[in-house]
Design an enzyme around this catalytic site. Structure first.
Site, PDB file in Angstrom:
ATOM      1  N   ASP A 318       1.004  -1.107   0.097  1.00 17.15           N
ATOM      2  CA  ASP A 318       0.220   0.221   0.143  1.00 17.15           C
ATOM      3  C   ASP A 318       0.921   1.477  -0.013  1.00 17.15           C
ATOM      4  OD1 ASP A 318       0.819  -0.976   2.433  1.00 17.15           O
ATOM      5  OD2 ASP A 318      -0.357   0.623   3.540  1.00 17.15           O
ATOM      6  N   GLU A 319       0.278   2.364  -0.215  1.00 16.71           N
ATOM      7  CA  GLU A 319       0.724   3.528  -0.180  1.00 16.71           C
ATOM      8  C   GLU A 319       2.044   3.935  -0.867  1.00 16.71           C
ATOM      9  OE1 GLU A 319      -1.794   5.483   3.592  1.00 16.71           O
ATOM     10  OE2 GLU A 319      -0.101   4.228   4.093  1.00 16.71           O
ATOM     11  N   ASN A 320       2.512   3.101  -1.923  1.00 16.26           N
ATOM     12  CA  ASN A 320       3.671   3.582  -2.364  1.00 16.26           C
ATOM     13  C   ASN A 320       3.674   4.802  -3.387  1.00 16.26           C
ATOM     14  OD1 ASN A 320       6.298   3.678  -3.721  1.00 16.26           O
ATOM     15  ND2 ASN A 320       5.865   2.011  -4.938  1.00 16.26           N
TER      16      ASN A 320
END
Lengths: 683, 683
Positions: A318-320
């Site tokens: 997530d959230e890269n």
């Protein structure tokens, strides 16, 4: 129309009695509510003669659960049992029978039946896990009158709606010692949850003892990590409770800790990787174009995999935001060469490689919903977390994942760290009104409550997980039409208090914090305030200028307060009644609260002040003043314009956050004021 | 005369100020009280800029203690520190310097000096352990006014009186999980205790995972034992706090658990050895005439010894009544053959053989005082536990052991499980008035508080250990003449509350138990009762017909009550004042309690009754009635003979135990009644 259907479905007939869920729910303190319950007139009185037997003889989950059942029953009732352990070779007054011992998986059968007669109780199940679910139901049935504790006569047939009923705990932002996890596993089992998702790594720490890459825990955990022995022990502990453990190792983003230990795997040369002390989304990201990255992950995952017998392995994903990828020429070149247009494509390239590594290790890859990119194979499991807050549609990616052929688990709507009221979570249904084929439906495995730990420590984590997670557990277990919020809240109150039996600290640690705030003075006035205040919701605590670091104090007033503040919903309810009908009785109810609050500031002022209490002074004073005027107004049935405007000023003050809490009776005070203005305003 | 000497000794001169201990003790909340303390006018204000540095750079005890210090300071003050970890290569506002890293032993130097200036604080010590003792003192110095927390200016030179300042915890009768032990180790370190004596085996369980003799933990622990990994972890945890760990494996008596696993080592052929579920002294005893017994012990001790780096190894040796020896013809024959006249001689034969086994393993044998028989070599360490209660002289065997050439440690007088008031323990001095040579004195190593666990579980153990053990810790650390009970009690109140910071549950679990008793109703009336009731003392709980087994409930009213009941000593004091001078002020004080108690039964009656509350009804009613009459008497300055006799009847009722508690205001009520009779009796 809808209501009628509901009542009909919930009704069940037994020996001539027709009983609706609501009536039953007032009588039985069950959560999650079982699929099918019928009452009978029996009463099994709990005496020192209560015994348990198990067939077949069992040294595993059922025996363990039976011993714990006897301890908890004895503690709850004060009855001195003659036999402290299950009988062997004799039939006990409680008899448990099951067919097979489960290897935990999503295929596992957790159904059971339970019948309470006058002098015998029978629990039957296909598996040992079903049997222990039945024992929890039995314990929840405990009732009493003045002279006895007893189990009321019932006949229950129960089975879960979803196979995946999970709680995720983030142990990276704030480390949670093994005993914290164990007591939460006990609590999970008590409401029939069956998946513990262990978020073991993030920017703020790597919590796994790696013998292959020891720098991970040596340099990137501040000494706060789990040894492999502890992990084995925890997994066995969970298994004994019928709870699967899914480890999460978050890659390629959320990687500050990994890169603190092994900077050579990072996307930005020369970057000073350190353990992150703040909350947020950060840039450090694995360089997924390097061979050594895959070598590292393959070795690491090969070390981890055998410790977690479950089929699933969570890789985060997530959230890269890809900032460091964009800044790295070699990575850009790699993308061009491999025809990976976007960073999403590059991450998919990475995920597909991981999927192969995990597949070799016998594991299915699971990841947060960012991994659901066009080329991602449907062998992956999609953990749906984003929704309206992240600019996606309500319910997020779950339904589309199921339609695209992915197994999927829902967490959007179950982010308990957002500090939203219990009904918010309870009313989120994983499937909702979506029209799905049977195959699509079967891919929706269930859901997980997520306890991110930026703002919690071992002192407070229980009060952020419980009791709301019990209501979420009911959402995952019980039939879809068990959805009456008031009824749930009534049962939840009991379940919440009973969690103390398992060592859950959500109730007792409030007073610990308040005693600490006052240097052990009388905390009554602060308790009163805490019962109408809630910690700021949706991560606002971090936005008002106070920057919470991992090592900041988390034993402040906001940490003593909880969601669904105890007195607030009662007061709201009472005010509504009063506005509907301002008779004497309803007025007295409103006044009972107003008088407590009006007087409270006197008690507050008796406290020797210190820097921790001082910021509450204005809250305390304003509350007392507004309560005093309002109570006089109601008693005199009269209010002057001056007093009215004073009330409004006070409410305006209370409408702003104080030291990271919001006063959650403000709406009720406004309504009450509106009523007073309309009804009692003189001249 | 004595008093004058005391004041002179306690006085210390600094910048022209002469300050006695009592005045200082009112100002400073230190426990144990340091050897030498001088005040200066400085004030170190605690802001976000506080930093710590350590020289030499340290990754061990001092760094660990410094990090914990920062966390605890931040939590206590609410100050958001900028730096959450010790500085490297810079001098912090708090600077710690020490010379050497200790290997823990009785030779270890724990002295330190501490100076607080306006903007800097210095802690100096010979060893790292001394340095962490100084950090605890600094934390205890924290004070505040309305706007700031600060450290007051002081200059302290401190060192312990005794080298052995221990707490024994029995984990056999009731198993105590690792987290219970860890939080108690933290608490021990906070009052500078340095020995954790781990009573690992007894009739009720064998708590050590043996790989050599696995049946020990498999068959004789109910699954409640420590793995070797957990033991290593605990020993390391203790070592990091400067606490030595002494294991105890109790032989040849107290052996039911061992013999459950390996009956062939027993003294009675064909005896049905099982894990004991009751409390008491039991017959199962190792057969010390068999070679296999020594083979077993040598192998077992060889497995255990490396896990415990300390020099000392406790073999128990207590309470062997030798019944099974007497009943065994082979043993009798062996005694005759070896000219061992008594069972004591036979046990000495055994002890001498054990001493040799332990000596080979590099360990010194330590045992309870029964091992001090005429032929026992003086290399053994005598743990003195018996005294007047066991028909020996006061102070027991300690002095005679020291005179005979044994090193010795005192526990007689420190049996905290006997539930006696804190002053009872505080006023026991290990040396007392004994006239000893320097050599003899040096053999008196110190003492140990003993927490036997027949009547405690993880829920209640903390409230039985704390806060009294902090006062015992002061007895072991501070100069002999620091012995003012009132002053100690004043400081203890603060120390007690601060133990909550370390997770000690002695305060918060009272309400957990009371909530459980009431099914989560308002517990105020039960709290009021619990503050004047104490659990029955000196093991009487087991004598009134209720037989507590290991699996009995230990969350009853008596378990919510504690020694030194909160309101009782205050009330006693107030009554004394009133009797001395029955002025208005003193009368109001007495009345304030009487009115609370008079009203309490009304609140009690509001509770929906259940079998756990019901037995308290008579206590509650009688207390209210007697309080009502007494308060009317005092207010009216008049009492009738009828009322007087009613009071006396009520007091008689209160003078009997209720549900395993005693009402500890009875004496004060009697005195008050006597005064009323003498002063207010009409006609």
């Amino acid at each position: 129309m809808k209501k009628l259907v509901l009542v009909l479905i919930l009704c069940s007939v037994y020996s001539g009695h027709l009983v609706s869920q609501n009536i039953l729910a007032e009588t039985y303190n069950l959560m999650p509510w079982p699929k099918d319950i019928k009452v009978n007139p029996a009463k099994f009185i709990i005496t020192s003669d209560v015994t348990i037997s198990i067939s077949p003889d069992n040294n595993g989950r059922v025996r363990n659960a039976a011993i714990n059942f006897l301890r908890r029953l004895s503690n709850r009732t004060g009855v001195f049992l003659d036999k402290g352990f299950p009988l062997t070779n004799k039939v006990g007054s409680i008899h448990i029978a099951f067919d097979t011992v489960s290897k935990l998986s999503i295929e596992n059968d957790e159904s059971y039946s339970l019948i309470v007669h006058d002098t015998s109780i029978s629990i039957k199940a296909k598996t040992d896990v079903g049997a222990i679910r039945g024992l929890e139901t039995l314990l929840q049935l405990t009732k009493n009158n003045e002279t006895n504790y007893f189990f009321p006569g019932v006949s229950i047939n129960d089975a879960p709606r979803f196979v995946w009923r999970g709680l995720m705990i983030d142990v990276a932002r704030h480390f949670q010692p093994i005993d914290v996890l164990k007591r939460n596993l006990d609590a999970m089992a008590s409401v029939k949850m069956n998946v513990f998702h262990w978020h073991l790594t993030d920017d703020q720490g790597f919590r796994f003892e790696s013998k292959v890459y020891p720098k991970l825990h040596e340099l990137a955990s501040d000494g706060l990590y789990y040894t492999q022995e502890q992990i084995k022990d925890l997994v066995a502990y969970a298994d004994n409770l019928g709870i699967r453990v899914i480890p999460e190792f978050d890659v390629p983003g959320h990687a500050s800790a990994i890169l603190t230990a092994y900077p050579e795997l990072g996307s930005k040369d020369g970057y000073d990787y350190t353990i992150e002390r703040n909350s947020g989304v950060f840039d450090p990201t694995l360089d997924v174009t390097k061979d050594i990255t895959y070598e590292f992950l393959e070795n690491l995952f090969s070390e981890i995999a055998p410790l977690f017998p479950d089929d699933y392995f969570h890789i985060g994903g997530d959230e890269n935001e890809g900032k460091h990828w964009d800044e790295n020429k070699k990575i850009k070149k790699f993308k061009r060469k491999n025809k990976l247009k976007t960073n999403h494509d590059l991450q998919t390239y990475f995920n597909i490689k991981l999927e192969k590594i995990l597949s070799k290790l016998g594991k299915k890859l699971m990841g947060w919903d960012e991994i659901m990119t066009p080329n991602m194979p449907t062998t992956a499991v999609i953990h749906s977390w984003r929704g309206e807050n992240e600019g996606l549609e309500k319910g997020g990616s779950l339904i589309s994942a199921a339609k695209k052929g992915y197994q999927t688990v829902l967490s959007n709507g179950y982010y308990i760290d957002r500090m939203l009221p219990v009904e918010h979570h309870y009313t989120v249904d994983p499937i909702g009104d979506a029209q799905l084929t049977k195959a699509e439906q079967s891919r929706i495995l269930g859901g997980e409550a997520t306890m991110w730990s930026e703002l919690v420590t071992p002192l407070t984590i229980d009060s952020r997980i419980w009791p709301r997670t019990a209501a979420i557990a009911e959402r995952f277990w019980s039939p879809k039409n068990i959805n009456n919020v008031d009824d749930m809240k009534k049962r939840l109150k009991n379940v919440s208090f009973q969690l103390e039996e398992l060592g859950i600290t959500h109730i007792k640690n409030r007073d610990v914090i308040l005693r600490g705030m006052t240097n052990n003075q009388d905390i009554t006035s602060l308790i009163t305030l805490s019962k109408i205040c809630e910690p700021l919701k949706v991560y606002k605590r971090n936005k008002d200028g106070t920057e919470y670091k991992t090592f900041s104090p988390f034993n402040l007033f906001a940490d003593a307060c909880v969601v669904d503040a105890e007195d607030a919903s009662d007061f709201n309810h009472i005010v509504n009644n009063f506005i509907k009908d301002s008779n004497e009785t309803n007025a007295i109810q409103v006044l009972s609260y107003l008088k407590i609050w009006a007087k409270n500031h006197d008690d507050f002022l008796k406290l020797t002040k210190n820097p921790k209490i001082k910021p509450l002074q204005n809250l305390s004073k304003t509350l007392s003043e507004v309560s005093l005027i309002l109570s006089e107004t109601i008693q005199n049935k009269n209010i002057s314009t001056e007093n009215l405007s004073e009330i409004k000023n006070h409410i305006e003050i209370l409408n702003n956050p104080f030291v990271d809490v919001e006063v959650v009776i403000v709406d009720a005070l406004k309504e009450l004021t509106g009523y007073c203005e309309a009804t009692y305003l003189s001249n």
